[in-house]
Design a protein around this motif. Sequence first.
Motif, mmCIF file in Angstrom:
data_model
loop_
_atom_site.group_PDB
_atom_site.id
_atom_site.type_symbol
_atom_site.label_atom_id
_atom_site.label_comp_id
_atom_site.label_asym_id
_atom_site.label_seq_id
_atom_site.Cartn_x
_atom_site.Cartn_y
_atom_site.Cartn_z
ATOM 1 N N ALA A 99 0.806 -1.172 0.050
ATOM 2 C CA ALA A 99 -0.074 -0.028 -0.020
ATOM 3 C C ALA A 99 0.947 1.117 0.021
ATOM 4 N N GLN A 100 1.918 1.249 0.818
ATOM 5 C CA GLN A 100 2.777 2.507 0.943
ATOM 6 C C GLN A 100 3.596 2.682 -0.565
ATOM 7 N N ALA A 101 4.156 1.527 -1.043
ATOM 8 C CA ALA A 101 4.865 1.533 -1.866
ATOM 9 C C ALA A 101 4.318 1.947 -3.445
ATOM 10 N N GLU A 102 3.087 1.309 -3.502
ATOM 11 C CA GLU A 102 2.236 1.602 -4.703
ATOM 12 C C GLU A 102 0.926 2.716 -4.626
ATOM 13 N N GLY A 103 0.659 2.768 -3.369
ATOM 14 C CA GLY A 103 -0.677 3.955 -3.399
ATOM 15 C C GLY A 103 -1.692 3.704 -4.278
ATOM 16 N N GLN A 120 1.864 3.786 8.349
ATOM 17 C CA GLN A 120 1.986 4.690 9.377
ATOM 18 C C GLN A 120 0.595 5.530 9.440
ATOM 19 N N THR A 121 -0.594 4.903 8.913
ATOM 20 C CA THR A 121 -1.798 5.590 8.868
ATOM 21 C C THR A 121 -2.880 4.727 9.658
ATOM 22 N N TYR A 122 -2.562 3.696 10.342
ATOM 23 C CA TYR A 122 -3.520 2.890 10.837
ATOM 24 C C TYR A 122 -4.593 3.432 11.795
ATOM 25 N N HIS A 123 -3.899 4.627 12.188
ATOM 26 C CA HIS A 123 -4.713 5.216 13.467
ATOM 27 C C HIS A 123 -5.795 6.102 12.856
ATOM 28 N N ALA A 130 -14.660 3.984 6.804
ATOM 29 C CA ALA A 130 -16.271 4.576 6.790
ATOM 30 C C ALA A 130 -16.312 5.108 5.278
ATOM 31 N N LYS A 131 -15.494 5.762 4.846
ATOM 32 C CA LYS A 131 -15.225 6.442 3.555
ATOM 33 C C LYS A 131 -15.493 5.431 2.576
ATOM 34 N N ALA A 132 -14.553 4.264 2.717
ATOM 35 C CA ALA A 132 -14.622 3.399 1.684
ATOM 36 C C ALA A 132 -16.042 2.557 1.439
ATOM 37 N N GLU A 140 -4.571 6.722 1.575
ATOM 38 C CA GLU A 140 -4.033 7.359 2.541
ATOM 39 C C GLU A 140 -2.452 6.735 2.739
ATOM 40 N N THR A 141 -1.482 7.447 2.433
ATOM 41 C CA THR A 141 0.022 6.873 2.492
ATOM 42 C C THR A 141 0.838 8.002 3.102
ATOM 43 N N GLU A 142 0.338 8.889 3.940
ATOM 44 C CA GLU A 142 1.245 9.828 4.551
ATOM 45 C C GLU A 142 1.974 9.301 5.588
ATOM 46 N N PHE A 143 3.355 9.702 5.873
ATOM 47 C CA PHE A 143 3.989 9.381 7.090
ATOM 48 C C PHE A 143 3.644 10.434 8.038
ATOM 49 N N GLU A 144 2.907 10.020 9.310
ATOM 50 C CA GLU A 144 2.718 10.925 10.138
ATOM 51 C C GLU A 144 3.910 11.243 11.146
ATOM 52 N N ILE A 145 4.142 11.970 11.774
ATOM 53 C CA ILE A 145 5.002 12.346 12.755
ATOM 54 C C ILE A 145 4.592 11.645 14.175
ATOM 55 N N GLU A 146 3.337 11.492 14.411
ATOM 56 C CA GLU A 146 3.166 11.119 15.646
ATOM 57 C C GLU A 146 3.136 9.567 15.644
#
Length: 457
Positions: A99-103, A120-123, A130-132, A140-146
């Motif tokens: 998922a991260q590599a291919e988005g 890094q988006t599981y939270h 819900a959206k899906a 969602e493939t952002e890297f979150e800092i938290e």
Amino acid sequence: MTENKDLAPQATAKKYFVKTYGCQMNVYDSERIGDALEAEGYVATAEMADADLVLLNTCHIREKAAEKVYSDIGRIKKLKQARAELGKSMTIGVTGCVAQAEGAEIIKRAPVVDLVAGPQTYHKLPELVAKAVRGEKAVETEFEIENKFAKMPAATRAQTRSRGVTAFVTVQEGCDKFCTFCVVPYTRGSETSRSVGQIVDEAKRLADAGVREITLLGQNVNAWHGLGPNDREWGLGELLYKLAEIDGIERLRYMTSHPIDMDEGLIAAHGDLDCLMPYLHLPVQAGSDKILKAMNRHHTRDDYLYLMERMREVRPDIAISGDFIVGFPGETEADFEDTLSLIREVKYASAFSFKYSPRPGTPGAGMADQVPNDVAGERLQRLQALLNEQQLTFNKNCLDQEMDVLLEKPGRREGQLIARSPWLQSVIVDQSTGPIGDIVKVRITEAAPNSLVAVKV
Ligand code: SAH
Ligand code: SF4
Ligand code: F3S
């Protein structure tokens, strides 16, 4: 207890199914994802065809692993169609490293996929799911800092549900090492550590739930450096001393380590702590300095062999396990023989070995001198023959020895239990040996390549 409260939602609850590929970190993540979905009212099902939500928690490490996901999606599409005929829906999601590599490319290639979420988006999964489910594609493939785990429901229930008396706890994630063959730094992001407080809390909850053995996980677990009390940085060695104090936790392990992060504090812990099991998974990948350098491993063959010596000094009975790659670009027959000779020097108790798989976006994929597939295949066979021989020798050396084993789970045959030796071997014992969760002394009566048989002493 009011029956309504417990039963009514179950009857209509949406069902989920998570399929896990790849490493233990994905196993742990899948459990945490299960917790998060259950907090949203989903219940687990053992039948994929029965699921309203199917998540594939994927691995990108080698081409085969990544491609397997697409053939599975093809099959799941048929399940989805079958459900549609019955008037039921199925939401399909891809999480993990593919998922991260291919988005969003995943949805282009397999439009049946509704959701794509990087590690890094599981939270954010409740929102994304819900959206899906509403019929909008969610990517969602952002890297979150938290730290995502701090924002997810606590880890006890789901983990003990499936793991019984042993459990994983991810303490570190991501990688800054950039070995030239590896996708992990791109799929998991940079090295992050969970705090001492979070880890100790989780370990205590697991202990209370009956867990006796904890394996700390990290892509480079020994690079863990968490914030402890008084805002002081701790290293992994120090964390192990702290976890060793928890009532109920009898055994500790950690994986996977990188040779350059084996510091003196950690080595000392192996000498001091009885509950730290005498087993170290320390991948070296190759035995030739030329190849180690091309792989960007940051250490030489001699550095690794010296480390082995140090480990055996502090813990003479330590078993060593490793990972190997054959056929890295530029590997000659002589380089490969250096790997074989390193293996002969170290004497591995177990190991994983792979044929080099060029991965998109990694420096290795663009290197000259790619090794032909048949040459790599032939080397892999020779390497595995040697490693299998060493594993059998290690197991045979246990014959007639007494050791403490942790009774872990029912065996395949009626009346048997599977126990774990300190050296991570599977030991088959009679169920009269004791209740699951007990640690008992046994004597080894049979030794095969992948398991031992023992009787209670
Ligand atoms: N962080 C760990 C291992 C991560 S991946 C470490 O540093 O050792 C697990 C194993 O997969 C690696 O140790 C390596 O042996 C293998 N591997 C990784 N990338 C690979 C590739 N492109 N081809 C073949 N094997 C690979
Ligand atoms: Fe990959 Fe190397 Fe990082 Fe291990 S240390 S995860 S092999 S880049
Ligand atoms: Fe695979 Fe990602 Fe683990 S690529 S090995 S699932 S870190």
